[in-house]
Scaffold this active site. Structure first.
Site, PDB file in Angstrom:
ATOM      1  CG  HIS A   1      48.218  -8.563  19.621  1.00 29.62           C
ATOM      2  ND1 HIS A   1      47.716  -9.770  20.043  1.00 29.62           N
ATOM      3  CD2 HIS A   1      49.558  -8.617  19.884  1.00 29.62           C
ATOM      4  CE1 HIS A   1      48.695 -10.509  20.536  1.00 29.62           C
ATOM      5  NE2 HIS A   1      49.837  -9.834  20.447  1.00 29.62           N
ATOM      6  CD  GLU A   2      52.083  -6.205  18.513  1.00 32.00           C
ATOM      7  OE1 GLU A   2      52.772  -6.044  19.544  1.00 32.00           O
ATOM      8  OE2 GLU A   2      51.922  -7.325  17.980  1.00 32.00           O
TER       9      GLU A   2
HETATM   10 ZN    ZN Z   1      51.650 -10.409  21.393  1.00 30.70          ZN
END
Ligand code: ZN
Length: 501
Positions: free
Chosen positions: A266-267
């Protein structure tokens, strides 16, 4: 760079000033990264003062009347070439400048003070699960945001003025329209899945060093570069963009499951956006993601559409089995069911792909009602609990697991929540467009190669920075307006297969 000789003196001076404003912003990001990763807790107050000074300097420079004059000249000079960087700078910085000028600095300072008081109150209220302790502070934050909204009397709905900070151009009307359609698709899908037996969880434990190694290998296949990125640990995972060549992501790990691996995906998705902005926009204040919604579309796409897919894991499952021998003998579809489990739950940050947006829709409707005055702060817990029952079918046992779970309202960040679900919606649209444009995409991901997807996103999303507003960007990349259908199609297809619906 080549055009610098032909630049007007006004544009050169504007660029110098913007470079300094961008640098102040970067310094503040770095202070924030340090605070969340390595700063000893007792440093919080001193850090807060340094940060406040930097933010004040940035605000002063941005609202300087001289910037307004330079912008007027540059806009006039660039009028014949609306696609030029000069025109984009004139347009985007004008918006930032006007906003900085229109919200009085006393109000900005008062909001900072109210937040400083609200944060510990929220923490205590959450620990004791007593909303009443937080109520007066939330009332103050709401009141101050209504004052901010009043600085923009031209908007149709006062909440539009708050939304615009995080998602330029979005309005209550447009967001409510797509959220209503999203909800109408999600609620029956979640109910259908709830009738199926819950998949078996993966057998743990998952050693953290091995998870970190696996996550990094996958991240490298996404575009993470060892000499320009780093990974650290933090309580809440986040991404900090110091420069295109200095991207920092964090994760939080648990031995019970692989959530830390997905949080890295995600990051890294956020980081790839920042790393891919056109270098011509460096130090112009346009060299960053255009909105939180578009940003979240990138993180979701790499975490979910790619990261939880059969294509990706058909390549990576053997590697995961090597790292975690207890996964030996687990078939690909059993693995996919386990990492794609759908379960209505109380806590937003733990929610799955199908139920997540429902948590967000609830918060959006409550915020709109608070700002327009149709809901009193004192009635938030009851309204929250009722909506949780209606949207997700869960009973909220106490405020800590209900309306006190998120930090955003303590920060006074009203208008922020909807961008999370907008990110889901946009990720669905971009994923559909990328697959249509590059039919071999998933086969390549199944072979461990995501470079063609990254290339498509670079060209159609990342490179633009803030040059295009979110709606323009979406139109150019997908040919569509904001539309929840592609995301709903993607979820229906995925869960039909996984859960044999
Ligand atoms: Zn996010």
């Amino acid at each position: 760079m080549a055009s610098s000789t032909s630049e007007s003196a006004e544009l050169t001076e504007l660029r110098e000033r913007l470079g300094e404003i961008a640098d102040l912003g970067t310094a503040d990001v770095l202070l924030g990264w340090d605070r969340e990763t390595v700063m000893p807790p007792a440093g919080a107050q001193a850090r807060g003062e340094v940060s406040a000074t930097i933010e004040k300097l940035g605000h002063q420079r941005l609202s300087d009347p001289a910037i307004g004059e330079l912008l007027a000249s540059v806009a006039e000079q660039a009028a014949g070439d609306p696609e030029s960087d000069a025109a984009a700078i004139a347009r985007v910085v004008r918006r930032d400048h006007d906003r900085a000028v229109r919200v009085p600095s006393e109000l900005v300072a008062e909001m900072a003070r109210a937040t400083a008081a609200a944060l510990p109150a929220w923490q205590q209220a959450r620990e004791s699960s007593k909303f009443e302790r937080f109520r007066p502070f939330l009332e103050r934050n709401v009141e101050l945001r209504r004052q901010v909204a009043a600085c923009f009397p031209e908007v149709e709905h006062p909440y539009d003025a708050l939304l615009d900070v995080y998602e330029p151009g979005a309005t209550v009307a447009t967001v409510r329209d797509v959220f209503d359609r999203l909800r109408a698709g999600l609620v029956p899908l979640v109910a259908q899945i709830a009738e199926r037996p819950e998949p078996d969880p993966l057998p743990g434990p998952f050693g953290i060093a091995s998870q970190r190694e696996l996550a990094l290998e996958i991240a490298r296949s996404y575009g993470y570069e060892d000499d320009a990125w780093r990974v650290d640990d933090s309580v809440h995972p986040f991404m900090s963009n110091i420069a295109r060549s200095d991207i920092r992501v964090t994760s939080r790990w648990s031995e019970e499951d692989l959530s830390g691996v997905f949080s890295i995906m995600h990051e890294v998705g956020h980081g790839l956006y920042e790393a891919g902005v056109d270098p011509a926009l460096d130090r112009t204040t346009l060299g960053t993601g255009v909105s939180l919604g578009i940003h979240e579309s990138q993180s979701r796409l790499w975490e979910n559409q790619v990261g939880r897919s059969g294509a990706l894991w058909s390549h990576w499952l053997p590697r995961a089995q090597q790292a975690f021998p207890q996964l030996d003998g687990i078939e690909l579809d059993a693995f996919l069911r386990a990492v794609n489990v759908v379960r209505p739950s109380l806590i937003r940050v733990e929610a799955d792909e199908a139920t997540y947006a429902l948590h967000v829709i609830l918060r959006f409707e409550l915020e709109v009602a608070l700002i327009e005055g149709s809901l009193a702060v004192a009635d938030v817990p009851a309204a929250w609990n009722e909506q949780m029952r209606e949207l997700l079918g869960v009973e909220v046992p106490d405020d800590a697991n209900g309306c006190l779970q998120d930090i955003h309202w303590a920060f006074g960040e009203l208008g922020y929540f909807p961008t999370y679900a907008l990110g889901n919606i946009v990720s669905g649209q971009l994923w559909a467009a990328a697959r249509a444009a590059q039919p071999s995409l998933e086969q390549e991901i199944a072979a461990g190669d995501a470079s063609r997807l990254l290339g498509w996103l670079r060209e159609n999303v990342h490179a633009h920075g803030r040059r295009l507003d979110p709606a323009q960007l979406l139109r150019r990349a997908t040919g569509q307006e904001l539309d929840p259908e592609p995301q709903l199609d993607y979820l229906r297809e995925k869960y039909s297969e996984l859960y044999s619906l």
